[in-house]
Design a protein around this motif. Structure first.
Motif, PDB file in Angstrom:
ATOM      1  N   VAL A 186      -2.587  56.648 -27.241  1.00 27.77           N
ATOM      2  CA  VAL A 186      -2.579  57.951 -26.585  1.00 27.77           C
ATOM      3  C   VAL A 186      -1.247  58.155 -25.875  1.00 27.77           C
ATOM      4  CG1 VAL A 186      -3.576  59.265 -24.677  1.00 27.77           C
ATOM      5  CG2 VAL A 186      -5.067  58.135 -26.323  1.00 27.77           C
ATOM      6  N   GLY A 187      -0.634  59.302 -26.117  1.00 31.61           N
ATOM      7  CA  GLY A 187       0.652  59.593 -25.487  1.00 31.61           C
ATOM      8  C   GLY A 187       1.809  58.796 -26.043  1.00 31.61           C
ATOM      9  N   TRP A 188       1.667  58.279 -27.273  1.00 35.26           N
ATOM     10  CA  TRP A 188       2.696  57.391 -27.840  1.00 35.26           C
ATOM     11  C   TRP A 188       4.076  58.038 -27.857  1.00 35.26           C
ATOM     12  CZ3 TRP A 188       6.042  57.547 -31.986  1.00 35.26           C
ATOM     13  CH2 TRP A 188       6.622  56.336 -32.372  1.00 35.26           C
ATOM     14  N   GLY A 189       4.145  59.326 -28.077  1.00 40.00           N
ATOM     15  CA  GLY A 189       5.435  60.005 -28.192  1.00 40.00           C
ATOM     16  C   GLY A 189       5.960  60.522 -26.868  1.00 40.00           C
ATOM     17  N   ALA A 190       6.419  61.772 -26.877  1.00 37.59           N
ATOM     18  CA  ALA A 190       7.102  62.339 -25.714  1.00 37.59           C
ATOM     19  C   ALA A 190       6.200  62.469 -24.493  1.00 37.59           C
ATOM     20  CB  ALA A 190       7.673  63.712 -26.072  1.00 37.59           C
ATOM     21  N   SER A 191       4.878  62.530 -24.699  1.00 33.44           N
ATOM     22  CA  SER A 191       3.980  62.705 -23.558  1.00 33.44           C
ATOM     23  C   SER A 191       4.016  61.528 -22.591  1.00 33.44           C
ATOM     24  CB  SER A 191       2.542  62.924 -24.042  1.00 33.44           C
ATOM     25  OG  SER A 191       2.431  64.156 -24.730  1.00 33.44           O
ATOM     26  N   SER A 192       4.422  60.357 -23.062  1.00 34.87           N
ATOM     27  CA  SER A 192       4.524  59.206 -22.164  1.00 34.87           C
ATOM     28  C   SER A 192       5.964  58.740 -21.976  1.00 34.87           C
ATOM     29  CB  SER A 192       3.693  58.035 -22.698  1.00 34.87           C
ATOM     30  OG  SER A 192       4.234  57.559 -23.929  1.00 34.87           O
ATOM     31  N   ARG A 193       6.924  59.466 -22.548  1.00 32.87           N
ATOM     32  CA  ARG A 193       8.318  59.018 -22.480  1.00 32.87           C
ATOM     33  C   ARG A 193       9.220  60.013 -21.756  1.00 32.87           C
ATOM     34  NH1 ARG A 193       9.509  56.742 -28.573  1.00 32.87           N
ATOM     35  NH2 ARG A 193       7.347  56.279 -29.113  1.00 32.87           N
ATOM     36  N   ASN A 194       8.641  60.944 -21.043  1.00 42.59           N
ATOM     37  CA  ASN A 194       9.463  61.889 -20.285  1.00 42.59           C
ATOM     38  C   ASN A 194       9.655  61.385 -18.862  1.00 42.59           C
ATOM     39  OD1 ASN A 194       7.334  63.366 -18.455  1.00 42.59           O
ATOM     40  ND2 ASN A 194       6.418  63.269 -20.510  1.00 42.59           N
ATOM     41  N   ALA A 195      10.476  62.082 -18.097  1.00 41.36           N
ATOM     42  CA  ALA A 195      10.818  61.620 -16.747  1.00 41.36           C
ATOM     43  C   ALA A 195       9.719  61.885 -15.726  1.00 41.36           C
ATOM     44  CB  ALA A 195      12.114  62.291 -16.284  1.00 41.36           C
ATOM     45  N   GLY A 196       8.760  62.742 -16.066  1.00 42.24           N
ATOM     46  CA  GLY A 196       7.672  63.014 -15.136  1.00 42.24           C
ATOM     47  C   GLY A 196       7.975  64.088 -14.117  1.00 42.24           C
ATOM     48  N   PHE A 230      -0.966  60.517 -16.530  1.00 37.47           N
ATOM     49  CA  PHE A 230      -1.457  61.876 -16.718  1.00 37.47           C
ATOM     50  C   PHE A 230      -2.104  62.045 -18.095  1.00 37.47           C
ATOM     51  CE2 PHE A 230      -0.401  66.359 -18.035  1.00 37.47           C
ATOM     52  CZ  PHE A 230      -1.390  66.975 -17.287  1.00 37.47           C
ATOM     53  N   VAL A 231      -1.421  61.588 -19.154  1.00 40.99           N
ATOM     54  CA  VAL A 231      -1.969  61.751 -20.502  1.00 40.99           C
ATOM     55  C   VAL A 231      -3.220  60.888 -20.683  1.00 40.99           C
ATOM     56  CG1 VAL A 231      -0.600  59.988 -21.716  1.00 40.99           C
ATOM     57  CG2 VAL A 231      -1.319  62.048 -22.921  1.00 40.99           C
ATOM     58  N   ASN A 232      -3.248  59.721 -20.063  1.00 39.73           N
ATOM     59  CA  ASN A 232      -4.459  58.901 -20.109  1.00 39.73           C
ATOM     60  C   ASN A 232      -5.617  59.591 -19.382  1.00 39.73           C
ATOM     61  OD1 ASN A 232      -3.507  56.778 -21.651  1.00 39.73           O
ATOM     62  ND2 ASN A 232      -2.842  55.566 -19.889  1.00 39.73           N
ATOM     63  N   GLY A 233      -5.298  60.282 -18.297  1.00 44.94           N
ATOM     64  CA  GLY A 233      -6.323  61.031 -17.574  1.00 44.94           C
ATOM     65  C   GLY A 233      -6.892  62.163 -18.414  1.00 44.94           C
ATOM     66  N   LEU A 234      -6.024  62.849 -19.155  1.00 41.89           N
ATOM     67  CA  LEU A 234      -6.502  63.887 -20.069  1.00 41.89           C
ATOM     68  C   LEU A 234      -7.413  63.283 -21.129  1.00 41.89           C
ATOM     69  CD1 LEU A 234      -3.263  65.999 -20.717  1.00 41.89           C
ATOM     70  CD2 LEU A 234      -5.166  66.574 -19.210  1.00 41.89           C
ATOM     71  N   GLY A 236      -1.222  63.598 -27.768  1.00 42.95           N
ATOM     72  CA  GLY A 236      -0.371  63.888 -26.616  1.00 42.95           C
ATOM     73  C   GLY A 236      -0.972  65.014 -25.797  1.00 42.95           C
ATOM     74  N   TYR A 237      -0.160  65.612 -24.911  1.00 47.37           N
ATOM     75  CA  TYR A 237      -0.657  66.686 -24.056  1.00 47.37           C
ATOM     76  C   TYR A 237      -1.275  67.819 -24.879  1.00 47.37           C
ATOM     77  CZ  TYR A 237       2.559  64.606 -20.585  1.00 47.37           C
ATOM     78  OH  TYR A 237       3.230  63.760 -19.750  1.00 47.37           O
ATOM     79  N   ASN A 296     -14.387  62.802 -30.163  1.00 48.81           N
ATOM     80  CA  ASN A 296     -14.292  61.618 -31.016  1.00 48.81           C
ATOM     81  C   ASN A 296     -12.805  61.327 -31.214  1.00 48.81           C
ATOM     82  OD1 ASN A 296     -14.752  59.520 -32.751  1.00 48.81           O
ATOM     83  ND2 ASN A 296     -15.740  60.731 -34.350  1.00 48.81           N
ATOM     84  N   LEU A 297     -12.270  60.437 -30.381  1.00 49.19           N
ATOM     85  CA  LEU A 297     -10.843  60.133 -30.384  1.00 49.19           C
ATOM     86  C   LEU A 297     -10.628  58.821 -31.124  1.00 49.19           C
ATOM     87  CD1 LEU A 297      -8.593  60.469 -27.179  1.00 49.19           C
ATOM     88  CD2 LEU A 297      -7.957  59.241 -29.234  1.00 49.19           C
ATOM     89  N   ILE A 298      -9.933  58.878 -32.248  1.00 53.02           N
ATOM     90  CA  ILE A 298      -9.813  57.731 -33.137  1.00 53.02           C
ATOM     91  C   ILE A 298      -8.351  57.410 -33.391  1.00 53.02           C
ATOM     92  CG2 ILE A 298     -10.352  56.837 -35.439  1.00 53.02           C
ATOM     93  CD1 ILE A 298     -12.763  58.675 -35.492  1.00 53.02           C
ATOM     94  N   MET A 299      -8.023  56.130 -33.379  1.00 52.34           N
ATOM     95  CA  MET A 299      -6.673  55.695 -33.694  1.00 52.34           C
ATOM     96  C   MET A 299      -6.581  55.394 -35.182  1.00 52.34           C
ATOM     97  SD  MET A 299      -6.128  56.010 -30.577  1.00 52.34           S
ATOM     98  CE  MET A 299      -4.373  55.699 -30.494  1.00 52.34           C
TER      99      MET A 299
END
Length: 221
Positions: free
Chosen positions: A73-83, A201-205, A47-48, A215-218
């Motif tokens: 990426v951003g699965w939690g609150a980082s992609s579920r807020n009002a913006g 935004f989180v995808n841009g980060l 997340g952020y 090294n970003l791994i799922m």
């Protein structure tokens, strides 16, 4: 042992449906964790906070960093807020804050809130993130005629106590700038304040972090 939280919070295999998900279908094609790996630093959570922590460690400390995320990426609150990038990030009124925490701590809280909003905008500009930035201020609206004096007082406190730029609008003035209706009786604006698409935004980060060799791994499903 049973899960501490509701089972829905552990459903990492798919994102929760939302407007953001429906309009931000970008796929970063990240690797799955298939084997043991090693690194100087492991950051848990994409997340952020996790992404910015990883970026800081790479850019400012030249460390080898792996970030792992159980969902997308951003699965939690980082992609579920009002913006909304707005003030303050609390339901407690400034009067209540002052009575509980004192004047100086309340000033620090608002100062940090303003810095956070400005920092977010700097990240968007510096990393060239396309996240649908909208507006340059936020409005506090009087929804009843007897609330107008209250918001005028709030605007003055924001300005005098916290150094926040404000502007007061009468009902007629607010209507003239495109916010008419039967449930507005004036308003005030404050800066900084704007809206974003939080998933973009989180995808841009994440894309910036990847460009810095993170090294970003799922997590393997």
């Amino acid at each position: 042992m049973s899960n501490i939280y509701h089972s829905d919070i552990y459903q990492f295999n798919k994102p929760v449906p939302s407007y953001w998900e429906a309009t931000s279908s970008e796929n970063l094609n990240l690797d799955k964790l298939q084997k043991d790996i090693s690194s100087e630093i492991v950051v848990i959570g994409g997340g952020y906070t996790g992404l910015l922590c990883a970026i800081n460690l790479i850019e400012n400390h030249n460390l080898d960093v792996v970030l792992v995320e159980a969902g997308k990426v951003g699965w939690g609150a980082s992609s579920r807020n009002a913006g909304f990038c707005c003030l303050p990030p609390s339901k407690m009124s400034y009067k209540k804050m002052k009575s509980v925490y004192g004047t100086e701590e309340t000033r620090k809280f608002f100062k940090n809130s303003v810095e956070g909003a400005n920092y977010t905008k700097e990240l968007i500009d510096n990393y060239n993130i396309d996240c649908d930035v909208t507006g340059e201020n936020n409005f506090v609206v009087a929804h009843h005629k007897n609330k107008f004096d209250q918001i005028k007082e709030q605007a003055e406190v924001y300005k005098s106590e916290f150094g926040i730029e404000t502007k007061i609008y009468s009902k007629e003035e607010f209507d003239e700038v495109g916010h008419g209706g039967t449930e507005q009786f004036g308003a005030f604006s404050y800066k900084p304040g704007f809206a974003i698409n939080p998933l973009k935004f989180v995808n841009g980060l994440a894309k910036h972090a990847l460009s810095k060799k993170l090294n970003l791994i799922m997590k393997k499903k």
